[in-house]
Design an enzyme around this catalytic site. Structure first.
Site, PDB file in Angstrom:
ATOM      1  N   TYR A 143     -13.560  -5.456  -2.122  1.00  0.00           N
ATOM      2  CA  TYR A 143     -14.916  -5.012  -2.455  1.00  0.00           C
ATOM      3  C   TYR A 143     -15.877  -6.198  -2.410  1.00  0.00           C
ATOM      4  O   TYR A 143     -15.717  -7.171  -3.141  1.00  0.00           O
ATOM      5  CB  TYR A 143     -14.924  -4.377  -3.847  1.00  0.00           C
ATOM      6  CG  TYR A 143     -16.153  -3.547  -4.143  1.00  0.00           C
ATOM      7  CD1 TYR A 143     -16.153  -2.172  -3.946  1.00  0.00           C
ATOM      8  CD2 TYR A 143     -17.316  -4.141  -4.618  1.00  0.00           C
ATOM      9  CE1 TYR A 143     -17.275  -1.398  -4.221  1.00  0.00           C
ATOM     10  CE2 TYR A 143     -18.445  -3.386  -4.890  1.00  0.00           C
ATOM     11  CZ  TYR A 143     -18.419  -2.015  -4.698  1.00  0.00           C
ATOM     12  OH  TYR A 143     -19.541  -1.256  -4.968  1.00  0.00           O
ATOM     13  N   LEU A 144     -16.882  -6.100  -1.551  1.00  0.00           N
ATOM     14  CA  LEU A 144     -17.863  -7.178  -1.379  1.00  0.00           C
ATOM     15  C   LEU A 144     -18.852  -7.196  -2.546  1.00  0.00           C
ATOM     16  O   LEU A 144     -19.556  -6.212  -2.782  1.00  0.00           O
ATOM     17  CB  LEU A 144     -18.623  -6.977  -0.066  1.00  0.00           C
ATOM     18  CG  LEU A 144     -19.742  -7.980   0.233  1.00  0.00           C
ATOM     19  CD1 LEU A 144     -19.159  -9.358   0.520  1.00  0.00           C
ATOM     20  CD2 LEU A 144     -20.585  -7.507   1.417  1.00  0.00           C
ATOM     21  N   GLY A 199      -9.157   1.380   6.858  1.00  0.00           N
ATOM     22  CA  GLY A 199      -8.083   2.205   7.388  1.00  0.00           C
ATOM     23  C   GLY A 199      -8.053   3.607   6.832  1.00  0.00           C
ATOM     24  O   GLY A 199      -7.691   4.555   7.525  1.00  0.00           O
ATOM     25  N   GLN A 240       0.857  -1.183   0.000  1.00  0.00           N
ATOM     26  CA  GLN A 240       0.000   0.000   0.000  1.00  0.00           C
ATOM     27  C   GLN A 240       0.900   1.242   0.000  1.00  0.00           C
ATOM     28  O   GLN A 240       1.874   1.280  -0.733  1.00  0.00           O
ATOM     29  CB  GLN A 240      -0.954  -0.013   1.203  1.00  0.00           C
ATOM     30  CG  GLN A 240      -2.387  -0.384   0.858  1.00  0.00           C
ATOM     31  CD  GLN A 240      -3.101   0.652  -0.009  1.00  0.00           C
ATOM     32  OE1 GLN A 240      -2.595   1.724  -0.284  1.00  0.00           O
ATOM     33  NE2 GLN A 240      -4.295   0.314  -0.445  1.00  0.00           N
ATOM     34  N   CYS A 265      -0.726  16.954  10.037  1.00  0.00           N
ATOM     35  CA  CYS A 265      -0.809  18.409   9.961  1.00  0.00           C
ATOM     36  C   CYS A 265      -0.340  18.849   8.573  1.00  0.00           C
ATOM     37  O   CYS A 265       0.836  18.747   8.264  1.00  0.00           O
ATOM     38  CB  CYS A 265       0.086  18.996  11.049  1.00  0.00           C
ATOM     39  SG  CYS A 265      -0.048  20.751  11.280  1.00  0.00           S
ATOM     40  N   SER A 300     -12.414  -0.269  -0.622  1.00  0.00           N
ATOM     41  CA  SER A 300     -11.102  -0.681  -1.157  1.00  0.00           C
ATOM     42  C   SER A 300     -11.252  -1.254  -2.563  1.00  0.00           C
ATOM     43  O   SER A 300     -10.780  -2.353  -2.874  1.00  0.00           O
ATOM     44  CB  SER A 300     -10.446  -1.703  -0.215  1.00  0.00           C
ATOM     45  OG  SER A 300     -10.119  -1.110   1.022  1.00  0.00           O
ATOM     46  N   GLY A 315      -3.108   2.738  -3.119  1.00  0.00           N
ATOM     47  CA  GLY A 315      -4.309   3.550  -3.303  1.00  0.00           C
ATOM     48  C   GLY A 315      -5.205   3.090  -4.423  1.00  0.00           C
ATOM     49  O   GLY A 315      -6.391   2.840  -4.219  1.00  0.00           O
ATOM     50  N   GLY A 334     -10.892   4.897   4.620  1.00  0.00           N
ATOM     51  CA  GLY A 334     -12.279   5.362   4.624  1.00  0.00           C
ATOM     52  C   GLY A 334     -12.811   5.671   6.002  1.00  0.00           C
ATOM     53  O   GLY A 334     -13.725   6.490   6.155  1.00  0.00           O
TER      54      GLY A 334
END
EC number: 4.2.1.49
Length: 557
Positions: free
Chosen positions: A273-274, A176, A130, A410, A265, A492, A178
């Site tokens: 993805y379900l 994580g 990732q 930040c 995801s 991503g 979303g």
């Protein structure tokens, strides 16, 4: 045969000022690696999965143990090389070189696809890193909160006169990344309805105060949203369900959110993805036994969801892709106008990138939240006129629960990052902080990523897919003396769609660290200004001149 990626042990980072390694420059990556797998941080820590589908911190548990053992014995003139989560070599370098260099998930372009990667992954030859999972600087959902907040605030400015009070945002996904959305929406003044298929994820966000309520009923969720918006309250609710079912149902009912997006995801059609009509248990089982069937069903379901998002867009509702490549998946399934609505970077974030502003973050290796409180105060002291940033820090202190080692995100840019780094290092040196600080960032930053469907979508000069920039960023951070540097592929948006680089630098209180910090925290954001100036953005060109950057082919100096 046992699964080398599964272990029931619990990993937590050491705290305090006692070293487990030979120096803080090797203690820092050791602690941050372990922090990535803290059960309060990671999505599925027993499987080494930190976030984002199958974004891992190490390839196997044996590799994790080898990395830990190596970091404990690494000398200050040695560098550890990590190849897709596996510690492959230690080499003599010098004290200002990175202590760790990481390359994750990188494939030759012709083979850079999920089929080939999954084949390698199954053989134990690769690991999906990732962005901040395999580079050991994930800080939980906070890591994306401010970026999401900035996006929602800018959407409010552009579409609703700068005020999201009484407005609501529809989205999907509470993983994580979303998982930051409901809190970011509330902080921006809006309500949020977030659809999540995995109830354990929604419960995680409830426990860490990222979402306010949970329901299994769409009618109840809509009733709550209606009551809150009418009362001018900013609150959030997680709806347990499938976004591919809920989004079209809302279109059918004529429900009109004020902003629509998605952070499922979707970049990983097997693990992320379900499919419509499936249970989570069935989905998990078939990921191992029949991944091709899962992928086909998931892609078809994504097409359904994106069509609903297009319906919202065509009804005049601001709709954006939040960087999970779901539009690309729908396009490949035959939805020709999938890219009719924009991605969030060209829509709302690019002007910040032009000034090198992005997700600067730091973590307190002491484990003491008071160290973060002190650094928050130092940021306010050094940037007294940035009231927007002060407001963010105040809200973060009030609303954000730390996960694992205390940390802060930040958004600051070129001209400010190195000043903050030097100030933090001085605080370590004079004993204001109980232990050193590490400073890093997301790979989603102004000069460190090439991702044509996300960060570099619709570049002014058409250079969306040029990936020289993140490679140069990684090389420059290495030459500048970052403590560890990473170069990844596929974060991503999935395999074949992005290349990106990360860096982390340790403030250990030494004068050597001062010199490294000044170089790294100037050069790193400067590459972002350079990249956008080269693409012809006036904001970046002006900022490059103001900051005195030497860009021969761009500014003629």
């Amino acid at each position: 045969m046992s699964n080398p990626r599964h272990n029931e042990r619990e990993v937590r980072s050491p705290r305090g000022d006692e070293l487990n390694a030979k120096s803080w420059l090797t203690e820092a990556p050791l602690r941050m690696l372990m922090n990535n797998l803290d059960p309060d941080v990671a999505e599925r820590p027993h499987e080494l999965v930190v976030y984002g589908g199958i974004g891992r911190a190490a390839r196997t548990w044996d590799d994790f143990d080898r990395i830990v053992a190596t970091l404990k014995t690494l000398n200050d003139d040695e560098t550890l090389l990590v190849q897709s989560g596996k510690p492959v070599g230690v080499f003599r370098t010098h004290k200002d070189a990175p202590r760790v260099l990481i390359a994750n998930s990188n494939l030759v372009p012709h083979w850079a696809n999920w089929d080939h990667f999954n084949e390698l992954d199954k053989k134990g030859l690769a690991m999906y890193g990732q962005m901040t999972a395999g580079s050991w600087i994930y800080i939980g959902a906070q890591g994306i909160v401010q970026g999401t907040y900035e996006t929602f605030v800018e959407a409010g400015r552009q579409h609703y006169g700068g005020n999201l009070k009484g407005r609501w945002i529809l989205t999907g996904g509470l993983g994580g990344m979303g998982g930051a959305q409901p809190l970011a929406a509330v902080m921006a003044g809006a309500c949020c309805l977030a659809v999540e298929c995995d109830e354990t994820r929604a419960d995680f966000r409830l426990r860490t105060r990222y979402v306010d309520e949970k329901t299994h009923s769409l009618d109840e969720a809509l009733a709550k949203i209606d009551a809150w918006t009418k009362a001018g309250e900013a609150k959030s609710i997680a709806l347990i369900g499938n976004a591919a079912e809920i989004f079209p149902e809302l279109v059918k009912r004529g429900v009109k959110p004020d902003i629509v997006t998605d952070q499922t995801s979707a970049h990983d059609p097997v693990h992320g993805y379900l499919p419509l009509g499936w249970t989570v248990a069935e989905w998990r089982a078939k990921q191992e036994n029949d991944p091709k069937v899962v992928e086909k069903a998931a892609r078809a379901s994504m097409k359904v969801q994106v069509q609903a998002m297009l319906d919202f867009w065509n009804a005049g509702i601001p709709t954006v892709d939040y960087g999970n490549n779901i539009r690309q998946m729908a396009l490949e399934e035959g939805l020709e106008n999938a890219f009719a609505f924009p991605g969030f970077v060209p829509a709302y974030i690019r002007p910040l990138f032009c000034r090198g502003i992005g997700p600067f973050r730091w973590a307190a290796l002491s484990g003491d939240p008071e160290d973060i409180a002190k650094t928050d105060a130092k940021v306010k002291e050094l940037l007294p006129d940035n009231k927007h940033l002060h407001n963010w820090l105040d809200m973060a202190k009030e609303r954000i629960a730390f996960q694992g080692l205390p940390a802060r995100i930040c958004w600051v840019g070129l001209g400010d990052r190195h000043r903050l780094g030097l100030a933090f290092n001085e605080m370590v040196r004079n004993g204001e902080l109980k232990a050193p600080i590490v400073i890093g960032r997301d790979h989603l930053d102004s000069g460190s990523v090439a991702s044509p469907n996300r960060e570099t979508e619709a570049m002014k000069d058409g250079s969306d897919a040029v990936s020289d920039w993140p490679l140069l960023n990684a090389l420059l951070n290495t030459a500048s003396g970052a403590t560890w540097v990473s170069l990844h592929h596929g974060g991503g948006v999935g395999m074949g769609f992005s290349q990106h680089a990360g860096m982390v630098i340790c403030c250990d209180g030494t004068e050597d660290a001062d010199r490294r910090l000044e170089r790294v925290l100037w050069n790193d954001p400067a590459t972002g200004v350079m990249r956008h100036a080269d693409a012809g953005y006036d904001i970046a060109l002006d900022w490059a001149r103001k900051q005195g950057l030497r860009l021969p082919a761009i500014l003629g100096n």
